[in-house]
Structure formats: structure tokens, C-alpha cells
Design an enzyme around this catalytic site. Structure first.
Site, PDB file in Angstrom:
ATOM      1  N   TRP A 150      -9.802   7.219  -7.964  1.00 52.73           N
ATOM      2  CA  TRP A 150     -11.061   7.396  -8.683  1.00 52.73           C
ATOM      3  C   TRP A 150     -10.972   6.867 -10.110  1.00 52.73           C
ATOM      4  O   TRP A 150     -11.906   6.239 -10.611  1.00 52.73           O
ATOM      5  CB  TRP A 150     -11.485   8.863  -8.658  1.00 52.73           C
ATOM      6  CG  TRP A 150     -12.334   9.139  -7.460  1.00 52.73           C
ATOM      7  CD1 TRP A 150     -11.935   9.644  -6.254  1.00 52.73           C
ATOM      8  CD2 TRP A 150     -13.734   8.861  -7.343  1.00 52.73           C
ATOM      9  NE1 TRP A 150     -13.006   9.696  -5.384  1.00 52.73           N
ATOM     10  CE2 TRP A 150     -14.111   9.233  -6.024  1.00 52.73           C
ATOM     11  CE3 TRP A 150     -14.696   8.363  -8.198  1.00 52.73           C
ATOM     12  CZ2 TRP A 150     -15.423   9.098  -5.570  1.00 52.73           C
ATOM     13  CZ3 TRP A 150     -16.003   8.225  -7.751  1.00 52.73           C
ATOM     14  CH2 TRP A 150     -16.357   8.590  -6.453  1.00 52.73           C
TER      15      TRP A 150
ATOM     16  N   TRP B  17     -21.755   9.730 -19.674  1.00 55.44           N
ATOM     17  CA  TRP B  17     -22.304   9.694 -18.319  1.00 55.44           C
ATOM     18  C   TRP B  17     -23.685  10.355 -18.291  1.00 55.44           C
ATOM     19  O   TRP B  17     -23.928  11.328 -19.006  1.00 55.44           O
ATOM     20  CB  TRP B  17     -21.376  10.432 -17.358  1.00 55.44           C
ATOM     21  CG  TRP B  17     -19.949   9.992 -17.393  1.00 55.44           C
ATOM     22  CD1 TRP B  17     -18.907  10.626 -18.004  1.00 55.44           C
ATOM     23  CD2 TRP B  17     -19.397   8.816 -16.785  1.00 55.44           C
ATOM     24  NE1 TRP B  17     -17.741   9.929 -17.816  1.00 55.44           N
ATOM     25  CE2 TRP B  17     -18.007   8.813 -17.074  1.00 55.44           C
ATOM     26  CE3 TRP B  17     -19.934   7.765 -16.042  1.00 55.44           C
ATOM     27  CZ2 TRP B  17     -17.149   7.812 -16.635  1.00 55.44           C
ATOM     28  CZ3 TRP B  17     -19.081   6.766 -15.600  1.00 55.44           C
ATOM     29  CH2 TRP B  17     -17.723   6.777 -15.889  1.00 55.44           C
TER      30      TRP B  17
ATOM     31  N   GLU C 289       0.829  -1.210   0.000  1.00 55.77           N
ATOM     32  CA  GLU C 289       0.000   0.000   0.000  1.00 55.77           C
ATOM     33  C   GLU C 289       0.863   1.259   0.000  1.00 55.77           C
ATOM     34  O   GLU C 289       0.503   2.277  -0.607  1.00 55.77           O
ATOM     35  CB  GLU C 289      -0.939  -0.006   1.204  1.00 55.77           C
ATOM     36  CG  GLU C 289      -1.973  -1.111   1.184  1.00 55.77           C
ATOM     37  CD  GLU C 289      -2.805  -1.106  -0.094  1.00 55.77           C
ATOM     38  OE1 GLU C 289      -3.306  -0.026  -0.477  1.00 55.77           O
ATOM     39  OE2 GLU C 289      -2.954  -2.171  -0.717  1.00 55.77           O
TER      40      GLU C 289
ATOM     41  N   ASN D  88     -10.724   2.382   3.199  1.00 58.09           N
ATOM     42  CA  ASN D  88     -10.304   2.253   1.808  1.00 58.09           C
ATOM     43  C   ASN D  88     -11.203   1.317   1.001  1.00 58.09           C
ATOM     44  O   ASN D  88     -11.499   1.584  -0.174  1.00 58.09           O
ATOM     45  CB  ASN D  88      -8.853   1.774   1.723  1.00 58.09           C
ATOM     46  CG  ASN D  88      -8.324   1.847   0.297  1.00 58.09           C
ATOM     47  OD1 ASN D  88      -8.308   2.913  -0.300  1.00 58.09           O
ATOM     48  ND2 ASN D  88      -7.900   0.710  -0.254  1.00 58.09           N
TER      49      ASN D  88
ATOM     50  N   TRP E 249     -16.713  10.280 -12.911  1.00 58.93           N
ATOM     51  CA  TRP E 249     -15.817  10.117 -11.771  1.00 58.93           C
ATOM     52  C   TRP E 249     -15.274  11.443 -11.251  1.00 58.93           C
ATOM     53  O   TRP E 249     -14.928  11.563 -10.070  1.00 58.93           O
ATOM     54  CB  TRP E 249     -14.645   9.204 -12.148  1.00 58.93           C
ATOM     55  CG  TRP E 249     -13.861   9.638 -13.353  1.00 58.93           C
ATOM     56  CD1 TRP E 249     -14.130   9.328 -14.652  1.00 58.93           C
ATOM     57  CD2 TRP E 249     -12.700  10.479 -13.384  1.00 58.93           C
ATOM     58  NE1 TRP E 249     -13.209   9.911 -15.498  1.00 58.93           N
ATOM     59  CE2 TRP E 249     -12.318  10.625 -14.751  1.00 58.93           C
ATOM     60  CE3 TRP E 249     -11.938  11.106 -12.403  1.00 58.93           C
ATOM     61  CZ2 TRP E 249     -11.223  11.381 -15.145  1.00 58.93           C
ATOM     62  CZ3 TRP E 249     -10.834  11.858 -12.792  1.00 58.93           C
ATOM     63  CH2 TRP E 249     -10.485  11.992 -14.150  1.00 58.93           C
TER      64      TRP E 249
ATOM     65  N   TRP F 271       1.826   1.721  -3.578  1.00 59.26           N
ATOM     66  CA  TRP F 271       0.733   2.308  -4.355  1.00 59.26           C
ATOM     67  C   TRP F 271       0.730   3.826  -4.202  1.00 59.26           C
ATOM     68  O   TRP F 271       0.494   4.560  -5.177  1.00 59.26           O
ATOM     69  CB  TRP F 271      -0.621   1.756  -3.899  1.00 59.26           C
ATOM     70  CG  TRP F 271      -1.082   0.524  -4.617  1.00 59.26           C
ATOM     71  CD1 TRP F 271      -1.118  -0.742  -4.129  1.00 59.26           C
ATOM     72  CD2 TRP F 271      -1.594   0.442  -5.959  1.00 59.26           C
ATOM     73  NE1 TRP F 271      -1.611  -1.609  -5.078  1.00 59.26           N
ATOM     74  CE2 TRP F 271      -1.917  -0.910  -6.206  1.00 59.26           C
ATOM     75  CE3 TRP F 271      -1.810   1.379  -6.968  1.00 59.26           C
ATOM     76  CZ2 TRP F 271      -2.450  -1.339  -7.425  1.00 59.26           C
ATOM     77  CZ3 TRP F 271      -2.331   0.955  -8.180  1.00 59.26           C
ATOM     78  CH2 TRP F 271      -2.647  -0.386  -8.401  1.00 59.26           C
TER      79      TRP F 271
END
Length: 487
Positions: A385, A309, A278, A344, A362, A281
Site C-alpha cells: 500500500w 487526503w 517476488e 497482484n 492509503w 520482495w
């Protein structure tokens, strides 16, 4: 000879690169923090996020006072503030830690250009990450777009050790005489004060961050891999704000986590390795934003920039307010609204629901999280996102769509989290806790939860919206391919 140390998102005294390097010069230092209206008066920054950051600034000021110093606080454009400060004090050096967001890079370059032209030596330092964006590149010297090979290379590279705490604090002799601003508060920027035991300076400061890290390493990290996805458990590190505001150093975190890894056995090893992943990331997304700054506004994958969208404002409002009718989604959004933080796993669930079930761009969700999250990090937020929306680097494939019912059943099987943030569902039988609309009328009455009255009817049908999402993404992909063929 005087050195200015400019604090930004590194609000601590321990293991601080710019502070350490400045003190190595032997010159007296001027610690300064600049209140920038771009941040403090922005309508895109919510009250909880601003309070947490101001609390970390106050903690830093208290810690500097404890060692005989002072945090000089000034308000205005950083170029003008730092230039003026150098002139009035005769400071000939400026030290600060690098930041990698588009705004920060532009601001810092302007500061460097202006002060260098005025004869001030400017030195920026690596502090926010263990490996900067340009340190980890492919064999073709290009940035990685896929996480796994990035991670493999990241793990092979040597890591810097934490910097020692200064033994001697040499401050500018007229530091206390310099004019400065009072410690920032919400009220000073036209906002209402936050009340409640959780909104204290101590909670967001350097000491609290260090204590939280120590506590976590002595317990929950050993079961991190199996427990991290369960929002009803307090099983994650909760260090995201500390790393965002810099009340904790990433070097210190990695060093102590690696120590724990060397001593771990069995499940503890795989759990700590998962935790380190993590951290990687976090740095991967810093690299993505650094090399692709437009990913805060545009899809990384061009084929999905053209997704049509629906962007229904009523559905967006219901999502923000936690009134969608899907308990795991609503409880997560209530947690965000009440605490300024979200687990998370729930960030992924709510993001998937907004983009794939509600068919809302998004970017709307990204902006809402940016306003609400106290641990908001531009790189992680845009990266996360776009991952959930299937538009970013190494994303979740667009045909894998989280089912909000099964996600709730899997990760909150006893409904502990849902019942905490949706008290109206506390008496709902467990078999219905993640799909309360299936309760027979008599069960609804017994549970004091009448669907459509006490708790909303689902705002969309997941199965139907899943089919529509798949078709919209496929259509966007086909249109992009056709455009490329016609070019």
C-alpha cells in the site's frame, strides 16, 4: 523431558524448523495451537480470512492424527496457556518459529520471559523466511530502503535446505488425555458459516498447497514473466495463502523453484527468475516492517505524511463495493469480495485508484484489504500500500499514476476478467469494455447496459483527479521541506 511445539503461522508437518529441532532432542512432543481472541474475535479480520486460517488448522490436526498424534487446541492468552501447559505436563522445552510483526514480537518476548523464568528452555527458530531481517544489511549495518541492492545481496547468500520429514513420531504419552478445545469454526466465534464448493478444509491445507506448487512448477511458471500481469489468466502461483499460513515452507518453495531454474531454457529462465524476485520482495517487506514497525500507521517517507487526503466516505464505500464506474477497478474489488483474493496487478491498480483518483488515505485501503484478504500478510500489505501510495520504501514515484482505462486495456485486453466479475458488461462491445460510459445510447440499449442505471457513471474524472493528486503531493513535499528549513 517433554517438548512443546507451538504452531502459529506454520501449519504443516513437512519442512518445519521448530518441529524438526524439537524432535532432534529425542523428547516426546506436545503439538499445540492457541486460539487468541486478538485474532479470532477481531472486527478487523473478515469471515473469509478467518475461515481459511481455521481450515489450515483443521488440516494440520488431521495430518497429526494420521501420524498418531493430536493437535492440542487451547484458547486464551499465549503466556498463560503455555505456562499452564508446561506445569500440567512437566514439559521443560518450548519450540516455535519466529514471526516478525510488531504484535508477534511483543507476544513472543512475553512468552520467552515468562517460561524461561519458570525453568522452561525456550528456543525460537527461523522458518518464515530464507533470510531474516538482520541478515541482510548495508555496509553501514543499516537496513535497506531500496529493493535492488537488497535483492543483489539476498541472491548471493547461501540458502538452507528443506528439513526432512520425521521418520518417527514420538508423542507425549498422555497427549490424548489433555483437555483441549474443539476445532475452531466461524460459528464458534459468532460468525455465519461460508457455503459453496470453494470453502472447504481441503482447499486450504498442506496437501493442497504441495499439489498446487507441483502443478505450477510443471507448467505456468515457465511463462510467468509474460503472463503474470494478466488477471484473466490463471497464470500466477496462488501460493500466497500457503506461505502466509505456513501450509507450505519457503525453503521447499525456493528449493523446488531453483531446481526448475537449473533445468529451464530460454523464456523459462527469465520467468523463473522473475518469480524468485517476488519471493525476495516478500522478505524485503518483512525487513521493512521489522526495522520500521510504525509503517503500518505512518508514511515511511515523512514528506508525504502530510498529504491532505479528501477521505470522502461515499467514494470509499463505492470503491469497497466495486461501484466506481471504472470496470477494471470494480471487477477487482468484486473478486476480492467474492473470493477473498485479488490478483497482484489488480492490487496495484485498485490501490493507485483509491489514493490517486479518490484521494483517500492509503491506511483506509490497507485496513480494508487486511479484513478481506485470506492471504493477508502485514508486512506485504503495508509495504504494497505504501508503494502504491508513493509514501513507502522504494515506492512508485507520486507522479506516476495508473490510468484505470489504459491499465484495463493493457492487462485485460479482451475483457475476460472484467466480464467474469461484472456480468452486466458481458454484452458490451470490446471497444467500450474499459470505458463503457463512451457507448452511444443505442449501443447501451443493445448491450443491456444503460450507464447510470445498470452500471454506474464514473465516480470521478481520472484526468482531473490526476492533476489534483499531483498538486497535493507536491504541496505536502514543499511544506515538509519548508518545515525542515525552519528547524
Amino acid at each position: 523431558m517433554t517438548a512443546i511445539v507451538w504452531f502459529r503461522r506454520d501449519l504443516r508437518l513437512h519442512d518445519h524448523a521448530a518441529l524438526h529441532i524439537a524432535m532432534q532432542t529425542g523428547d516426546p512432543i506436545i503439538p499445540v495451537f492457541i486460539l487468541d481472541d486478538w485474532f479470532c474475535r477481531s472486527g478487523t479480520v473478515g469471515d473469509k480470512r478467518l475461515f481459511a486460517y481455521f481450515a489450515a488448522v483443521q488440516s494440520l490436526a488431521n495430518n497429526l492424527a494420521h501420524v498418531g498424534g493430536r493437535l492440542l487446541i487451547r484458547h486464551g492468552d499465549p503466556v498463560q496457556v503455555l505456562s499452564q501447559l508446561a506445569k500440567e505436563t512437566g514439559a521443560d522445552k518450548l519450540f516455535f518459529n519466529r514471526d516478525y510483526t510488531p504484535y508477534a514480537r511483543k507476544r513472543d518476548q512475553s512468552v520467552c520471559d515468562a517460561l524461561t523464568s519458570e525453568g522452561v528452555m525456550v528456543q525460537s527458530c527461523k522458518d518464515l523466511v530464507l533470510h531474516e531481517p538482520a541478515e541482510i544489511l548495508t555496509k553501514q549495518r543499516t537496513p535497506y530502503a531500496v529493493f535492488t541492492p537488497y535483492r543483489r545481496l539476498w541472491q548471493t547468500l547461501p540458502k538452507e535446505q528443506p528439513y526432512p520429514i520425521p521418520e518417527r513420531w514420538l508423542m507425549f504419552d498422555r497427549l490424548n488425555e489433555l483437555p483441549g478445545e474443539a476445532l475452531p469454526t466461524l460459528e464458534a466465534f459468532g460468525r455465519k458459516a461460508l457455503t459453496g464448493d470453494e470453502w472447504t478444509v481441503q482447499r486450504f491445507g498442506e496437501r493442497a498447497a504441495c499439489e498446487r506448487l507441483k502443478q505450477y512448477l510443471n507448467g505456468d511458471i515457465q511463462q510467468y514473466k509474460d503472463r503474470r500481469d494478466m488477471p484473466g489468466l490463471d497464470a500466477t502461483s496462488r501460493l500466497s495463502f500457503a506461505l502466509k499460513a505456513g501450509t507450505l515452507s519457503i525453503r521447499t518453495v525456493y528449493y523446488l523453484v531453483h531446481e526448475a531454474l537449473e533445468e529451464a531454457r530460454g523464456e523459462g529462465v527469465t520467468s523463473i527468475e522473475a518469480f524468485i524476485t517476488e519471493l525476495i520482495w516478500r522478505e524485503f517487506y518483512q525487513q521493512v516492517l521489522f526495522f520500521h514497525p510504525k509503517t503500518t500507521e505512518q508514511a515511511f517517507l515523512p514528506q508525504f505524511e502530510g498529504v491532505k487526503w479528501e477521505n470522502n466516505p461515499e467514494l470509499l464505500a463505492r470503491w469497497c463495493e466495486g461501484e466506481t464506474g471504472y470496470p477494471i477497478v470494480d471487477a477487482a474489488m468484486k473478486q476480492l469480495g467474492e473470493t477473498g483474493w485479488m490478483h497482484n496487478r489488480l492490487r496495484m491498480i485498485t490501490a493507485s485508484f483509491l489514493t490517486k483518483d479518490l484521494l483517500i488515505d492509503w491506511r483506509y485501503g490497507m485496513a480494508y484489504f487486511a479484513k478481506q484478504l485470506i492471504d493477508y500478510d502485514e508486512a506485504a500489505n503495508s509495504g504494497g500500500w505504501q508503494w502504491s501510495a508513493s509514501t513507502g520504501t522504494d515506492p512508485q514515484p507520486y507522479f506516476r499514476i495508473f490510468n484505470p482505462i489504459s491499465q484495463g486495456e493493457k492487462f485485460d485486453p479482451d475483457g475476460v476478467f472484467v466480464k467474469k466479475y461484472l456480468p452486466v458488461l458481458r454484452d458490451v462491445p470490446l471497444q467500450y469494455i474499459h470505458k463503457p460510459w463512451e457507448m452511444p445510447k443505442e449501443v447501451q440499449e443493445q448491450a443491456n447496459c444503460v450507464i447510470g442505471l445498470d452500471y454506474p457513471v464514473p465516480c470521478v474524472d481520472h484526468a482531473e483527479r490526476r492533476k489534483l493528486a499531483l498538486s497535493l503531493f507536491q504541496e505536502a513535499k514543499d511544506r515538509h521541506l519548508m518545515q525542515k528549513q525552519n528547524e
